[in-house]
Design a protein around this motif. Sequence first.
Motif, PDB file in Angstrom:
ATOM      1  N   ALA A  76      50.107  47.871  33.818  1.00 34.46           N
ATOM      2  CA  ALA A  76      49.882  46.536  34.362  1.00 34.46           C
ATOM      3  C   ALA A  76      50.272  46.482  35.837  1.00 34.46           C
ATOM      4  N   GLU A  77      51.255  47.289  36.214  1.00 34.14           N
ATOM      5  CA  GLU A  77      51.735  47.283  37.600  1.00 34.14           C
ATOM      6  C   GLU A  77      50.755  47.932  38.580  1.00 34.14           C
ATOM      7  N   ASN A  78      49.970  48.923  38.137  1.00 33.57           N
ATOM      8  CA  ASN A  78      49.083  49.618  39.082  1.00 33.57           C
ATOM      9  C   ASN A  78      47.590  49.385  38.826  1.00 33.57           C
ATOM     10  N   ALA A  79      47.241  48.647  37.775  1.00 27.31           N
ATOM     11  CA  ALA A  79      45.838  48.475  37.400  1.00 27.31           C
ATOM     12  C   ALA A  79      45.003  47.816  38.497  1.00 27.31           C
ATOM     13  N   LEU A  80      45.530  46.779  39.121  1.00 30.63           N
ATOM     14  CA  LEU A  80      44.742  46.071  40.136  1.00 30.63           C
ATOM     15  C   LEU A  80      44.508  46.936  41.373  1.00 30.63           C
ATOM     16  N   GLU A  81      45.461  47.806  41.672  1.00 30.51           N
ATOM     17  CA  GLU A  81      45.293  48.727  42.803  1.00 30.51           C
ATOM     18  C   GLU A  81      44.290  49.830  42.455  1.00 30.51           C
ATOM     19  N   ILE A  82      44.423  50.398  41.265  1.00 38.14           N
ATOM     20  CA  ILE A  82      43.521  51.481  40.846  1.00 38.14           C
ATOM     21  C   ILE A  82      42.074  51.002  40.790  1.00 38.14           C
ATOM     22  N   TYR A  83      41.862  49.796  40.277  1.00 37.63           N
ATOM     23  CA  TYR A  83      40.511  49.257  40.119  1.00 37.63           C
ATOM     24  C   TYR A  83      40.178  48.220  41.200  1.00 37.63           C
ATOM     25  N   GLU A  84      40.757  48.384  42.361  1.00 42.63           N
ATOM     26  CA  GLU A  84      40.603  47.410  43.448  1.00 42.63           C
ATOM     27  C   GLU A  84      39.138  47.110  43.779  1.00 42.63           C
ATOM     28  N   ASP A  85      38.322  48.142  43.927  1.00 42.12           N
ATOM     29  CA  ASP A  85      36.914  47.931  44.294  1.00 42.12           C
ATOM     30  C   ASP A  85      36.146  47.192  43.201  1.00 42.12           C
ATOM     31  N   GLU A  86      36.340  47.595  41.940  1.00 38.92           N
ATOM     32  CA  GLU A  86      35.644  46.958  40.823  1.00 38.92           C
ATOM     33  C   GLU A  86      36.088  45.505  40.669  1.00 38.92           C
ATOM     34  N   VAL A  87      37.400  45.270  40.800  1.00 34.25           N
ATOM     35  CA  VAL A  87      37.939  43.909  40.687  1.00 34.25           C
ATOM     36  C   VAL A  87      37.366  43.027  41.794  1.00 34.25           C
ATOM     37  N   ALA A  88      37.308  43.550  43.007  1.00 30.51           N
ATOM     38  CA  ALA A  88      36.766  42.783  44.140  1.00 30.51           C
ATOM     39  C   ALA A  88      35.295  42.436  43.900  1.00 30.51           C
ATOM     40  N   ARG A  89      34.538  43.395  43.385  1.00 28.92           N
ATOM     41  CA  ARG A  89      33.117  43.167  43.126  1.00 28.92           C
ATOM     42  C   ARG A  89      32.916  42.070  42.082  1.00 28.92           C
ATOM     43  N   SER A  92      35.125  39.776  41.120  1.00 24.09           N
ATOM     44  CA  SER A  92      35.678  38.521  41.634  1.00 24.09           C
ATOM     45  C   SER A  92      34.713  37.836  42.588  1.00 24.09           C
ATOM     46  N   GLU A  93      34.081  38.625  43.442  1.00 27.17           N
ATOM     47  CA  GLU A  93      33.123  38.059  44.395  1.00 27.17           C
ATOM     48  C   GLU A  93      31.854  37.585  43.691  1.00 27.17           C
ATOM     49  N   THR A  94      31.303  38.415  42.819  1.00 25.83           N
ATOM     50  CA  THR A  94      30.065  38.075  42.117  1.00 25.83           C
ATOM     51  C   THR A  94      30.233  36.835  41.245  1.00 25.83           C
ATOM     52  N   GLU A  95      31.335  36.764  40.513  1.00 25.15           N
ATOM     53  CA  GLU A  95      31.555  35.673  39.564  1.00 25.15           C
ATOM     54  C   GLU A  95      32.444  34.559  40.124  1.00 25.15           C
ATOM     55  N   ARG A  96      32.909  34.728  41.359  1.00 22.25           N
ATOM     56  CA  ARG A  96      33.745  33.735  42.062  1.00 22.25           C
ATOM     57  C   ARG A  96      35.079  33.474  41.373  1.00 22.25           C
ATOM     58  N   TYR A  97      35.701  34.550  40.910  1.00 26.52           N
ATOM     59  CA  TYR A  97      37.020  34.409  40.316  1.00 26.52           C
ATOM     60  C   TYR A  97      38.067  34.306  41.412  1.00 26.52           C
ATOM     61  N   GLY A  98      39.029  33.414  41.223  1.00 21.67           N
ATOM     62  CA  GLY A  98      40.073  33.210  42.219  1.00 21.67           C
ATOM     63  C   GLY A  98      41.407  33.788  41.829  1.00 21.67           C
ATOM     64  N   HIS A 140      38.947  31.673  37.039  1.00 19.10           N
ATOM     65  CA  HIS A 140      38.466  30.904  38.185  1.00 19.10           C
ATOM     66  C   HIS A 140      39.599  30.137  38.859  1.00 19.10           C
ATOM     67  N   ASP A 141      40.653  29.829  38.135  1.00 20.68           N
ATOM     68  CA  ASP A 141      41.818  29.182  38.748  1.00 20.68           C
ATOM     69  C   ASP A 141      43.083  29.790  38.175  1.00 20.68           C
ATOM     70  N   ASP A 142      44.214  29.432  38.742  1.00 20.51           N
ATOM     71  CA  ASP A 142      45.462  30.093  38.343  1.00 20.51           C
ATOM     72  C   ASP A 142      46.114  29.487  37.102  1.00 20.51           C
ATOM     73  N   ASP A 143      45.403  28.587  36.396  1.00 21.19           N
ATOM     74  CA  ASP A 143      45.928  28.076  35.127  1.00 21.19           C
ATOM     75  C   ASP A 143      45.889  29.158  34.053  1.00 21.19           C
ATOM     76  N   GLY A 144      45.011  30.154  34.253  1.00 24.87           N
ATOM     77  CA  GLY A 144      44.934  31.277  33.323  1.00 24.87           C
ATOM     78  C   GLY A 144      44.365  30.895  31.979  1.00 24.87           C
ATOM     79  N   TRP A 145      44.960  31.450  30.934  1.00 26.13           N
ATOM     80  CA  TRP A 145      44.430  31.346  29.578  1.00 26.13           C
ATOM     81  C   TRP A 145      44.830  30.021  28.943  1.00 26.13           C
ATOM     82  N   ILE A 146      43.852  29.150  28.699  1.00 26.19           N
ATOM     83  CA  ILE A 146      44.088  27.897  27.995  1.00 26.19           C
ATOM     84  C   ILE A 146      43.051  27.818  26.882  1.00 26.19           C
ATOM     85  N   GLY A 147      43.526  27.840  25.643  1.00 26.04           N
ATOM     86  CA  GLY A 147      42.623  27.826  24.498  1.00 26.04           C
ATOM     87  C   GLY A 147      42.457  26.441  23.908  1.00 26.04           C
TER      88      GLY A 147
END
Length: 187
Positions: free
Chosen positions: A47-60, A62-68, A159-166
């Motif tokens: 969990a600590e390194n996943a966003l760095e390892i997949y930085e390009d995929e996450v950016a793509r 996030s940009e395509t789907e407008r995730y914040g 899409h917002d920082d409220d995260g998971w709300i079921g």
Amino acid sequence: MTLLTVWPETGPEETVLRTTDAEEITTALKEHGVRFSRWSVVDGVTAENALEIYEDEVARVSETERYGYVDAMEMTPADTDEYRAKAVEFRNKFLAEHTHDDDEDRYFARGAGVFYLHIGDKVYAVFCEAGDLLSVPANTTHWFDMGTTPDYVSIRFFHDDDGWIGNFTGSDIATKFPTFDELRSGM
């Protein structure tokens, strides 16, 4: 291996579709607005390194789907009371059928989990493994099973920082279908 199994909503006595073919999975889910794709798997993801390892995929994505807001979640088996309690708590929370007002995108960087999508009069069980990205559209009725011994790292998009709300339906439909552990043992 990724597995899609489709049953009537009445129960798993009849299998409408069972496939491990990525193209067939993509096509079957796309008909319902569900996106499925695969990324390369990298060893040693946490969990600590996943966003760095997949930085390009996450950016793509996030940009395509407008995730914040994007985060990573990890469950790693441990012989501790804390892990066992957390595993039961998290599993029970996600096992209940629910919807979200937002899309639910998950990338499995390590491990596996099953998303059960209750669409129309069918249940689509998507057994996701490392490398799978699944996007469940907003307001799609579903549940998730991580098994009795959860072991995964997932990247979650919001899409917002409220995260998971079921928004829970109160239905017991999840109890009528094979669990993560049962599906895994039959693969």
